[in-house]
Write a protein that holds these residues in place. Structure first.
Motif, PDB file in Angstrom:
ATOM      1  N   ASP A 183     -12.349   0.970  14.912  1.00  0.00           N
ATOM      2  CA  ASP A 183     -13.507   1.807  14.580  1.00  0.00           C
ATOM      3  C   ASP A 183     -13.023   3.164  14.075  1.00  0.00           C
ATOM      4  O   ASP A 183     -13.118   4.191  14.769  1.00  0.00           O
ATOM      5  CB  ASP A 183     -14.411   1.969  15.805  1.00  0.00           C
ATOM      6  N   LEU A 184     -12.478   3.177  12.863  1.00  0.00           N
ATOM      7  CA  LEU A 184     -11.903   4.372  12.259  1.00  0.00           C
ATOM      8  C   LEU A 184     -12.318   4.459  10.799  1.00  0.00           C
ATOM      9  O   LEU A 184     -12.846   3.501  10.222  1.00  0.00           O
ATOM     10  CB  LEU A 184     -10.370   4.330  12.347  1.00  0.00           C
ATOM     11  N   GLN A 185     -12.044   5.615  10.202  1.00  0.00           N
ATOM     12  CA  GLN A 185     -12.228   5.824   8.776  1.00  0.00           C
ATOM     13  C   GLN A 185     -10.885   6.214   8.150  1.00  0.00           C
ATOM     14  O   GLN A 185      -9.980   6.688   8.824  1.00  0.00           O
ATOM     15  CB  GLN A 185     -13.248   6.945   8.502  1.00  0.00           C
ATOM     16  N   ASP A 186     -10.775   6.014   6.844  1.00  0.00           N
ATOM     17  CA  ASP A 186      -9.686   6.541   6.015  1.00  0.00           C
ATOM     18  C   ASP A 186      -8.300   6.259   6.598  1.00  0.00           C
ATOM     19  O   ASP A 186      -7.530   7.178   6.919  1.00  0.00           O
ATOM     20  CB  ASP A 186      -9.868   8.049   5.805  1.00  0.00           C
ATOM     21  N   PRO A 187      -7.914   4.989   6.716  1.00  0.00           N
ATOM     22  CA  PRO A 187      -6.614   4.655   7.310  1.00  0.00           C
ATOM     23  C   PRO A 187      -5.440   5.064   6.415  1.00  0.00           C
ATOM     24  O   PRO A 187      -5.557   5.127   5.186  1.00  0.00           O
ATOM     25  CB  PRO A 187      -6.682   3.139   7.455  1.00  0.00           C
ATOM     26  N   PHE A 188      -4.315   5.341   7.055  1.00  0.00           N
ATOM     27  CA  PHE A 188      -3.069   5.610   6.350  1.00  0.00           C
ATOM     28  C   PHE A 188      -1.923   5.069   7.189  1.00  0.00           C
ATOM     29  O   PHE A 188      -2.057   4.887   8.400  1.00  0.00           O
ATOM     30  CB  PHE A 188      -2.882   7.110   6.076  1.00  0.00           C
TER      31      PHE A 188
END
Length: 307
Positions: A89-94
């Motif tokens: 449940d995250l945004q904008d992975p790197f």
């Protein structure tokens, strides 16, 4: 000098340089229904999947920002979810590698409690160790109110940490840099007191680093973005690159890589996001530098640059 003058100068330099794209391809994602996939990581070889080509992508419906990070593997004709891989449940992975270990970061969102009329949306960067795609291990929770933390291993084994504080004297978002011994030893205090790159952005604009590549002499070759609002509240994001000396806290003049108008027409989440290019990472592909980026908060593109 206004932010309009600075970004317009970068745009003018970009356009005066002549042809800048060697090609652009929109990525096709399968197995996610009608949801969009954008703001993805650069592809990487996943643990336990030798020779694989995997990326992490932000997956959500067009009318929401409730995001799930999904791991995709490249197959003929498109990208499909990796069977059995964790979903976050995250945004904008790197992703990044330090001391031979793979890490994944992303932005955690915390909405105000139901009925809390004064509550505000909160966000922070979290980092997880990725020894296995089925179960990632949390190693660091960043300070609330900060996105775009990025990491790079220096030649002496220490870790450069690039921050993006905002609010107060930091305005809409600046860049800071600090150096620590290891990702696991990083603290919130380290992040919060990281020295800022003074004067890099003007007060009306903001930016952040998206990928750190460490040069042999310890300087950081960064892929980043610079952004501004227009008079109608529309957002405009542009991919840039420059170098940072993490010890002297100096940097080279940013160079804009391309703009949304260089790409074919496509979808956007909302009209005010049509001119958003959010670079996720870059790599050398077929003798060219290629940038993978989210576009319009709705699509993902590979953009091949003219060297």
């Amino acid at each position: 000098m206004s932010s309009t003058a600075q970004i317009d100068r970068l745009l003018a330099d970009l356009r005066a340089a002549g042809p800048r794209l060697d090609g652009a391809t929109r990525l096709v994602f399968e197995g996610v229904g009608e949801r969009d996939v954008y703001n993805v990581s650069v592809p990487f070889e996943a643990p336990g999947l030798p020779g694989s080509r995997v990326l992490a992508g932000r997956v959500e419906t067009r009318d929401s920002e409730q995001s799930t990070v999904v791991f995709f593997t490249e197959e003929e004709g498109g990208w499909r979810p990796v069977p059995g891989a964790a979903r976050l449940d995250l945004q904008d992975p790197f992703v990044f590698t330090v001391h031979g270990r793979l890490y994944l970061g992303g932005v955690e969102i915390q909405a105000p409690d139901v009925g809390d009329l004064m509550g505000e949306l909160r966000y922070r960067t979290i980092v997880l160790r990725c020894d296995d795609l089925t179960e990632l291990v949390p190693v660091f929770d960043g300070p609330w109110g900060m996105k775009d933390l990025r990491f790079g291993e220096l030649p002496d084994g220490r870790v450069a940490v690039v921050t993006r504080p905002q609010g107060g004297a930091d305005g809409r978002g600046r860049i800071g840099v600090t150096v620590v011994d290891a990702v696991e030893s990083l603290t919130v205090a380290d992040v919060e007191r990281a020295p800022r790159l003074e004067g890099l952005f003007l007060p009306e604009e903001w930016g952040g680093v998206n990928q750190v590549d460490v040069l042999d002499d310890g300087r950081l070759d960064v892929l980043a973005h610079i952004a501004r609002f227009d008079d109608q509240g529309g957002r405009h994001y542009y991919p840039i690159t420059f170098e940072i000396d993490p010890v002297a806290l100096s940097w080279t003049a940013p160079q804009m890589l391309f703009e949304r108008g260089d790409l074919p027409d496509g979808e956007s989440k909302r009209p005010d996001l049509r001119d958003v290019v959010f670079p996720g990472g870059r790599e050398r592909r077929d003798g060219r530098t290629s940038v993978i980026c989210g576009v319009g908060d709705a699509e993902t593109w590979w953009v091949s640059l003219v060297d």
